[in-house]
Design an enzyme around this catalytic site. Structure first.
Site, PDB file in Angstrom:
ATOM      1  N   ASP A   1      -2.403  -8.605  18.560  1.00  0.00           N
ATOM      2  CA  ASP A   1      -1.030  -8.819  18.101  1.00  0.00           C
ATOM      3  C   ASP A   1      -0.116  -9.339  19.199  1.00  0.00           C
ATOM      4  O   ASP A   1       0.970  -9.848  18.907  1.00  0.00           O
ATOM      5  CB  ASP A   1      -0.442  -7.499  17.580  1.00  0.00           C
ATOM      6  CG  ASP A   1      -1.079  -7.055  16.282  1.00  0.00           C
ATOM      7  OD1 ASP A   1      -1.730  -7.888  15.637  1.00  0.00           O
ATOM      8  OD2 ASP A   1      -0.929  -5.878  15.919  1.00  0.00           O
TER       9      ASP A   1
ATOM     10  N   GLU B   1       0.822  -1.209   0.000  1.00  0.00           N
ATOM     11  CA  GLU B   1       0.000   0.000   0.000  1.00  0.00           C
ATOM     12  C   GLU B   1       0.859   1.263   0.000  1.00  0.00           C
ATOM     13  O   GLU B   1       0.567   2.229  -0.708  1.00  0.00           O
ATOM     14  CB  GLU B   1      -0.944  -0.040   1.202  1.00  0.00           C
ATOM     15  CG  GLU B   1      -2.046  -1.080   1.036  1.00  0.00           C
ATOM     16  CD  GLU B   1      -2.814  -1.387   2.309  1.00  0.00           C
ATOM     17  OE1 GLU B   1      -3.873  -2.046   2.214  1.00  0.00           O
ATOM     18  OE2 GLU B   1      -2.372  -0.968   3.397  1.00  0.00           O
TER      19      GLU B   1
END
Length: 439
Positions: free
Chosen positions: A305, A176
């Protein structure tokens, strides 16, 4: 920092981290007669999937961040506290913040992850990663400043280095970033400069594996590769970075001169997990039980995470993405709710289920009308994938103001090929090597 107890009889649930997992867990505890403390070292919830858009001047920081206090302004059992947790004391059933002990009945750790340079932390000052708003604004500063430096540079080699941008790591963030930077340099700002041709800028994407977006299907990976190349991104696969210096990157015997290097190659869990004294994986994530609690401490959970968790249904690791954190947070919140309600009825705690992750698919955007989507067995690319990507990201923004602001910014960018957040903040002094020419 003091966390005051207003009801001595109420159970206290502490949630460390105001990200996707922490917010989802706290919302599941709504209307319970308990005290919920959400602790974060920043006062805002950050929509990390769109951080790269701040870094590439498509959005402002306020478009993707919302004060945590505002998120919970109607949830009266939640208190929000600004601070950084130093340690978890399992034997004492408390956490420590700046030397102060804060007790808990339940603890949910959702402190997230940070950059991993695989033992080469000295690279950080030359190749910033992208995890926070500060990271994004620093990358934006470096990116935009490179064109300003090239505009006044008279040496061709130095100018070429100014206009060379290297992204290390071809996961979603790396792809991206690379796509957005190429699109800006080649399509959006060429008319803004008088002495340089920004279309000559090189954006190089380096990946140690055999393909970009390795976590997605081979079909989507191939489509992403083609779309990146159509934007002018140079892709180097099966290539390991061996050194990052102030003036460029070395890959084995090859050295590429560049003034801008960005890191998107690896992450490691928050070091807070180390204070638990339990087993960690190679990335520093806490290896949790099937119910996301830690061994021998059923009242302490780790999600997002920070957790090395597996799906009970498939046995596959839970990916470190927003939907995994949100589902884990909601799952843990439901466990705490059920156990508290059982205690209120003087009943034994219900049996806990194992966490099952529902994979809603993967999305990645490359540029205007360029994206890939892999969801429920359907693989899309180009405009249809881009529309789905945009709709999903707007949907999951936490407040209405952000949804409107992001939608308007994207419509403006789409219609007029302009990025309105091209602001250079921080130090930006450049030695002018050619006299200004007014035309």
């Amino acid at each position: 920092m003091g966390i005051n107890v207003t009801n001595k009889e109420a159970e206290r649930i502490l949630i460390v981290g105001g990200g996707f997992g922490g917010v989802s867990a706290a919302k599941e505890l709504k209307d319970l007669p308990v005290e919920v403390g959400v602790i974060d070292r920043r006062n805002y919830h950050l929509f990390q999937p769109l951080l790269y858009q701040v870094a590439t001047a498509a959005l402002n920081p306020s478009d993707i961040a919302s004060p945590i206090r505002r998120i919970f302004r109607h949830q009266k059992n939640v208190g929000v506290f600004l601070g950084e947790v130093d340690q978890v004391d399992l034997s004492g059933q408390c956490i420590r913040i700046d030397g102060e002990s804060v007790p808990f009945d339940y603890l949910v750790l959702a402190a997230g992850a940070t950059h991993s340079y695989f033992g080469n932390d000295q690279w950080a000052k030359y190749a910033p990663g992208l995890k926070t708003i500060d990271d994004a604004t620093e990358i934006r500063r470096r990116f935009l400043l490179a064109f300003e430096a090239a505009e006044v540079e008279t040496d061709p080699e130095a100018r070429s280095a100014c206009l060379t941008f290297i992204v290390v790591g071809a996961g979603p963030t790396g792809c991206e970033l690379a796509g957005a930077m190429a699109e800006i340099a080649h399509n959006i700002i060429p008319a803004d400069f008088r002495h340089i041709d920004t279309t000559t800028a090189r954006v190089i994407l380096i990946e140690g594996g055999p393909r970009v977006l390795g976590a997605m299907s081979e079909k989507c990976s191939k489509a992403a590769h083609e779309q990146l190349e159509s934007l002018g991104v140079e892709i180097m696969l099966n290539t390991s970075v061996t050194e990052i210096q102030e003036d460029g990157v070395r890959c084995g015997e090859t050295f590429v001169a560049a003034q801008n290097v960005l890191w998107a190659a690896g992450v490691k869990a928050s070091p807070l997990g180390e204070s638990l004294g339990v087993e960690l994986d190679r990335s520093g994530r806490v290896i949790v039980n099937p119910d996301l609690s830690i061994p021998e401490h059923p009242n302490v959970f780790v999600i997002g995470d920070q957790a090395a968790a597996k799906c009970a249904k498939t046995g596959k690791p839970i990916p470190g993405v927003a939907q995994g954190a949100m589902q884990g947070g909601a799952f843990v919140g439901k466990i705490i709710r059920k156990e508290f309600e059982a205690k209120q009825r003087s009943e034994s705690s219900p049996k806990r289920n194992a966490f099952t992750y529902f994979d809603k698919g993967n999305l990645a955007t490359i540029g205007r009308n360029k994206a890939v989507a892999d969801a429920f067995g359907v693989k899309l690319k180009g405009l249809p994938a881009w529309i789905i990507w945009a709709a999903v990201h707007i949907l999951f923004l936490v407040n209405f103001r952000s949804k409107v602001a992001v939608a308007i910014s994207w419509c403006w960018t789409y219609l007029f090929s302009d990025r309105g957040a091209r602001l250079i903040t921080g130090k930006s002094k450049i030695a002018i090597k050619r006299p200004p020419k007014f035309e």
